[in-house]
Structure formats: C-alpha cells, structure tokens
Design an enzyme around this catalytic site. Sequence first.
Site, PDB file in Angstrom:
ATOM      1  N   LYS A  24     -23.934  93.444  85.816  1.00 52.84           N
ATOM      2  CA  LYS A  24     -22.866  94.379  84.758  1.00 52.84           C
ATOM      3  C   LYS A  24     -21.783  95.055  84.527  1.00 52.84           C
ATOM      4  CE  LYS A  24     -28.149  92.648  82.699  1.00 52.84           C
ATOM      5  NZ  LYS A  24     -27.127  91.449  82.177  1.00 52.84           N
ATOM      6  N   ARG A  35     -34.884  83.283  83.724  1.00 56.73           N
ATOM      7  CA  ARG A  35     -35.346  82.136  84.050  1.00 56.73           C
ATOM      8  C   ARG A  35     -35.428  81.945  85.457  1.00 56.73           C
ATOM      9  NH1 ARG A  35     -29.413  79.707  82.355  1.00 56.73           N
ATOM     10  NH2 ARG A  35     -28.947  82.284  81.346  1.00 56.73           N
TER      11      ARG A  35
HETATM   12  N1  BES Z   1     -31.660  90.225  80.468  1.00 56.14           N
HETATM   13  C1  BES Z   1     -30.381  90.026  79.922  1.00 56.14           C
HETATM   14  C2  BES Z   1     -29.839  89.330  78.708  1.00 56.14           C
HETATM   15  C3  BES Z   1     -30.087  90.474  77.979  1.00 56.14           C
HETATM   16  C4  BES Z   1     -28.573  90.845  77.961  1.00 56.14           C
HETATM   17  C5  BES Z   1     -30.998  90.782  77.091  1.00 56.14           C
HETATM   18  C6  BES Z   1     -28.537  91.636  76.990  1.00 56.14           C
HETATM   19  C7  BES Z   1     -30.204  92.119  75.408  1.00 56.14           C
HETATM   20  C8  BES Z   1     -29.203  92.116  76.117  1.00 56.14           C
HETATM   21  C9  BES Z   1     -30.732  88.551  80.997  1.00 56.14           C
HETATM   22  O1  BES Z   1     -31.201  88.612  82.226  1.00 56.14           O
HETATM   23  C10 BES Z   1     -28.701  88.033  81.322  1.00 56.14           C
HETATM   24  O2  BES Z   1     -27.977  88.871  82.066  1.00 56.14           O
HETATM   25  N2  BES Z   1     -28.549  86.647  80.408  1.00 56.14           N
HETATM   26  C11 BES Z   1     -26.876  86.251  80.854  1.00 56.14           C
HETATM   27  C12 BES Z   1     -27.107  84.864  81.133  1.00 56.14           C
HETATM   28  C13 BES Z   1     -25.423  84.648  81.866  1.00 56.14           C
HETATM   29  C14 BES Z   1     -24.971  85.005  82.765  1.00 56.14           C
HETATM   30  C15 BES Z   1     -26.094  82.658  81.842  1.00 56.14           C
HETATM   31  C16 BES Z   1     -26.168  86.546  79.973  1.00 56.14           C
HETATM   32  O3  BES Z   1     -26.978  86.625  78.533  1.00 56.14           O
HETATM   33  O4  BES Z   1     -24.908  87.359  79.889  1.00 56.14           O
HETATM   34 MN    MN Z   2     -29.039  89.410  83.995  1.00 56.28          MN
END
Ligand code: BES
Ligand code: MN
Length: 500
Positions: A266, A340
Amino acid sequence: MDFQLKSLRLAEAAAAKAPALVVLVAEGFQPGGDALSALIRRATDGGDFRAEAGRLLASYGSAGLAAERVVLAGVGDGCPARVRKAVAAALGALKGGPAKALTLCFAQSPAPEAVAAAVLAAADTAYVYTATKGKDARKDQPALKQVTVGAPDAAAARGAFEQAVGIAEGVRLAREWANRPANHATPTMLGEAARALAKSPRIACEVLGPKEVAKLGMGAFRAVAQGSEQELRFIVLRYGGAGKDDAPVVLVGKGITFDTGGISIKPAAEMDEMKFDMGGAASVLGVFRALAELQPAVNVVGLIPACENMPDGRAVKPGDVVTSLSGQTIEILNTDAEGRLVLCDALTYAERLKPRAVIDIATLTGACVIALGGVRSGLFATDDALAEALQAAGEQALDPCWRLPLDDEYAEGLKTNFADVANVAGRAAGAVTAAKFLQRFTKAYPWAHLDIAGTAWKSGAAKGATGRPVGLLVNYLLGQAAPKPAKPAPKAARKSAKPR
Ligand code: BES
Ligand code: MN
Ligand code: ZN
C-alpha cells in the site's frame, strides 16, 4: 463505567447532590413547580435554550439545585437518535472537567429505546484510550466513573437499560482492541484476549497456532500469514446459552492485525490506519463480552483468523496459487486482497459447526468506503430472512447497514486460467466482487457478510475505533434467543413458574 437506573422526577433530580446533572428536555415540556422546571422555563423564555436536538445550556451552582453543574440538553422529539446526539454533546461539554460522576435525567418519560441510546452514548463519549499513553495520561482513568440514569418511571426502561449496559461493555472492548497499535495487538495477544473472555460463565475458547492450522489445511489463511514474523492464530470462541443441540450462530471476524498490502504494498499515506484491519475480530470479541454480561439463551461461536499481512522474502507473491480448506484453488493476483483469503478458510471451517447462520464481519474493501462512507456498513446475504433480521437489528441499535447485491454476473471478473478462482476482479463494484469471492465458500448455510471498512473506525482528528457493529450483532443475537430467564431458576421455582 458504572451505570445505575433510578426513578427520578424533576423535583427529586433538583434536590439530588451530584457533581454534574444533565437534564434531557424534549419538545412539549410542561414545567412543574420545581427548581429545574423554573430553570428550563427561564432559559427557554430568555431565548438561550430550546428543546431542539443537540442544543445545550451549561450552568454552574444554580439556585435551588443540589448539583454543582447543570447541563440542559435538548432532545427534540426524544427519539433514540436525537437522545444519542444530545447525550454525546452534553457529556462532550463535561469531558475533561472534574466531574467523576453524573446524573443523566429525562425531564419527560422516555421510551425504553431512548434510555438505551442514552447509556450507549454516555459510555461512548466517556471512553478514553490510554493503553499506549504515558503514565500521566493513564492515571485516574476513566475520568467519568459513574452515571446514574434517571427517568420518571425507571421500571418501564429496566430491560432496555440492562441490555444497553451489556452492549456498552462489548463496544468498549471492541474499541479498545481495535485502537491498539499492531505491536500491542498481535495475533497472539488477540488469542490471549479471547482466552480471558473464556473466564466468564458459559464461554469457552480454543486458540490454534500455525501447526494446527497447517494440519487443518487452511492454505489460503497460511498464505497471508507466511510473510510475517508474527505467528498466526485461529481463535474459536464458544458461548453456550442454549441447549447442546441448538444450532449456533457463527460470527467470523477478519483479524488482520496489520495490513501493509504485502508484496502488493500500500502507499505510505494513512497506512497506520491498517492497524484497524482487525476491526471485525475486535467486534467478535466485543460481542462475546456482551454475551458474558447478558447471558441470552442462544448458542454463538466466534471464529477469528488472525495474522499480519507483510512483504517479505517468504511472503506470498502475485500469481501464486494456493489451496484453500474447501479444496478450491485460488490465484492470488493481489496480495492486498488478503481479507477474503483468511475469511474463506474460516467460512469453510464454520461448516463443521452445523450453524443456523454464519455472519462474517470484515474491514474488507476500500470500495465499500466509497459506496457507503462511514454511515452504514455494507450488508450482503444469501438469505432474505437473515438479511432482514440484521437490517432491523442495525436500525434498532443505531448501528445501521445497507444491503448490496450478489448477482452472479458480478463474479465474472474472478475467473482465471490458472486456478478455480482469482482473489480479485477489476475495479468496478469492488465491495460486491469481494463478497462474491466469499460466497463461493458459504454454500452449506445461510450466510451474511458485513463490510465494515467505512464504519469500524474514524479518520482525522477524531481517529479511533467505533466499536461497530457490536450493537447491531448483539441486537440480532438477542432476537435469536429463546425468551427465558438469564440464569435457570432453582428447581422448585421452575416447577411453579407459569409459561410465558
Ligand atoms: N483492509 C483493506 C480494505 C480497506 C481499505 C479498509 C481502506 C478500509 C480502508 C483490504 O485488505 C484491502 O486492501 N482491500 C483492497 C482490495 C483490492 C486489492 C481488490 C482494496 O479495497 O483496495
Ligand atoms: Mn489489504
Ligand atoms: Zn485488509
């Protein structure tokens, strides 16, 4: 925090000694002959106070009043949402001041739900995070130790009041764990927190480590954990409030104690907030804390797959294919879609509990934050009755959710040439495609999924965990419980008890 409920008319509230008194005034207030009525009337006539929700008037050492500080707070029509707003404003005004105890009194007879809202709002506003602050900040916390809720007819609100006190304890525990930084809330520490809950009656806990999880065959969960120095934990909490043969409700909480994204790392900005990525797990701990208090006649199992998502020489890589507990193979195209992966193995594990329903709770997608913001959690369900029960529980708890679709067409993007399923689809409808991925693992039972990515915590100056959706979940579980006394009555009493 210690809560008490007392029958209190305004004349009695005026005469009661307290460091602080908050008076909740609804529209249509009819002043009596007491000192508080006189104050409310003068303030209203003078144009300084109205019964409008959120309106406040603070005064000090007022004539005829035994309390040192008095805050008048308008609650509009007196509905739970407005009571919550008013109590938050009034206690916010007193927070940081010297009052360690206060009386919160309704000028007019409240609905039981309004009393519950007042308790939850008081607990919420009084909460102070101190776990990783220095000694000075920690001593003498919480500042507010005692809240007496007063209403003209306390007996009518007793049940709602006690439920709210139990839920408030659960919310507090969920907030506390979610707020702790990742080095103070490791998977191991979450396991210990669960074990501590098992000291309460009817709660049992089992914590599995890497060896046991490998033996079970949870290849998707293990793939996420493999890049971290912290050992994974698979936490199984059981609450047995009903008969042994009563099918349990299973709650599955995403427990990513820190989500860097892994190799699909990230950006740095706000990455600290990914310590909240175990908000689902924290809510499951919070629900069990509330169950310990409330002892409802229902069976509940909590499952928490807990680990970190880290980049490392050993970390899972984009394109790697792993075998989940269900036997389905998964191509991990994006290591940041890790929630997931840990959830799918826990959802398959849930089958062996022969559940009546399975609800997973997860800070799953940024897309859900875009869709619904911080107001409503995303709800997905394969069962309409379950969806409706959760929606209703959320409305009642002022912890609302909104149902989103699960049409099969949304699963198209999860197709891959290299495994049974990919862990990501395109950018479109990201919250839905994540739910479609999970749905593949939930064929054996009625299933619902709560995406709490937008609701589990607040960003900005008020950064911190909300404890959501503990209120929604406990409300739902109380609705599933058979109406029976919390503690079984002694045999003799039971015989003579009339059926209700
Ligand atoms: N924990 C995150 C989701 C999230 C992001 C929650 C920002 C709250 C604020 C999750 O693990 C994630 O990174 N999801 C990705 C999925 C994507 C790679 C398909 C996302 O939402 O960007
Ligand atoms: Mn994630
Ligand atoms: Zn995550």
